[in-house]
Design a protein around this motif. Structure first.
Motif, PDB file in Angstrom:
ATOM      1  N   GLY A  44       0.798  -1.216   0.000  1.00 33.83           N
ATOM      2  CA  GLY A  44       0.000   0.000   0.000  1.00 33.83           C
ATOM      3  C   GLY A  44       0.828   1.261   0.000  1.00 33.83           C
ATOM      4  O   GLY A  44       0.285   2.363   0.041  1.00 33.83           O
ATOM      5  N   ASP A  45       2.139   1.139  -0.027  1.00 35.77           N
ATOM      6  CA  ASP A  45       3.016   2.308  -0.030  1.00 35.77           C
ATOM      7  C   ASP A  45       2.942   2.978  -1.395  1.00 35.77           C
ATOM      8  O   ASP A  45       3.121   2.333  -2.420  1.00 35.77           O
ATOM      9  N   ASP A  46       2.628   4.267  -1.410  1.00 34.37           N
ATOM     10  CA  ASP A  46       2.504   4.992  -2.671  1.00 34.37           C
ATOM     11  C   ASP A  46       3.137   6.373  -2.515  1.00 34.37           C
ATOM     12  O   ASP A  46       2.431   7.371  -2.349  1.00 34.37           O
ATOM     13  N   PRO A  47       4.478   6.447  -2.535  1.00 30.24           N
ATOM     14  CA  PRO A  47       5.121   7.743  -2.351  1.00 30.24           C
ATOM     15  C   PRO A  47       4.891   8.645  -3.553  1.00 30.24           C
ATOM     16  O   PRO A  47       4.789   8.182  -4.690  1.00 30.24           O
ATOM     17  N   GLY A  48       4.806   9.924  -3.298  1.00 28.45           N
ATOM     18  CA  GLY A  48       4.639  10.891  -4.374  1.00 28.45           C
ATOM     19  C   GLY A  48       5.979  11.225  -4.991  1.00 28.45           C
ATOM     20  O   GLY A  48       7.012  10.638  -4.659  1.00 28.45           O
ATOM     21  N   LYS A  49       5.957  12.199  -5.902  1.00 30.60           N
ATOM     22  CA  LYS A  49       7.213  12.604  -6.534  1.00 30.60           C
ATOM     23  C   LYS A  49       8.039  13.396  -5.524  1.00 30.60           C
ATOM     24  O   LYS A  49       7.508  13.988  -4.589  1.00 30.60           O
ATOM     25  N   GLY A  50       9.330  13.396  -5.705  1.00 24.89           N
ATOM     26  CA  GLY A  50      10.215  14.104  -4.790  1.00 24.89           C
ATOM     27  C   GLY A  50      10.142  15.606  -4.995  1.00 24.89           C
ATOM     28  O   GLY A  50       9.616  16.108  -5.996  1.00 24.89           O
ATOM     29  N   LEU A  51      10.673  16.345  -4.037  1.00 28.26           N
ATOM     30  CA  LEU A  51      10.715  17.798  -4.128  1.00 28.26           C
ATOM     31  C   LEU A  51      11.927  18.231  -4.944  1.00 28.26           C
ATOM     32  O   LEU A  51      12.992  17.619  -4.867  1.00 28.26           O
ATOM     33  N   SER A  52      11.757  19.315  -5.701  1.00 25.64           N
ATOM     34  CA  SER A  52      12.903  19.877  -6.411  1.00 25.64           C
ATOM     35  C   SER A  52      13.759  20.667  -5.422  1.00 25.64           C
ATOM     36  O   SER A  52      13.371  20.877  -4.269  1.00 25.64           O
TER      37      SER A  52
END
Length: 79
Positions: free
Chosen positions: A35-43
């Motif tokens: 269920g882990d769904d990380p978002g995109k990283g920060l610039s």
């Protein structure tokens, strides 16, 4: 007697550090959980804005509000 206490303190410190290293396992951070769904990283810009600029701006706003509140309470010098 002093040397014995220093040796004991060193052994306790080394043992504590070793236990902390063994208990933490950063390699497991790469394993995804169900269920882990990380978002995109920060610039870089987003990171600097979030962790550098935002706290400075918030500090300046709070400091400004405190200064305005302090000046409004001051009585004119009588004398």
């Amino acid at each position: 007697m002093d040397k014995k206490n220093a040796l004991r303190a060193g052994a306790v410190s080394a043992g504590t550090a070793l236990m902390m290293l063994l208990m933490t396992s950063p390699a497991l951070a790469l394993t995804r959980d169900d269920g882990d769904d990380p978002g995109k990283g920060l610039s870089i810009g987003e990171t600097l804005g979030l962790y550098v600029a935002a706290p400075i701006v918030i500090f300046l706003i709070i400091a400004g509000l405190v200064m305005v509140g302090d000046k409004s309470r001051k009585q004119p010098n009588q004398g």
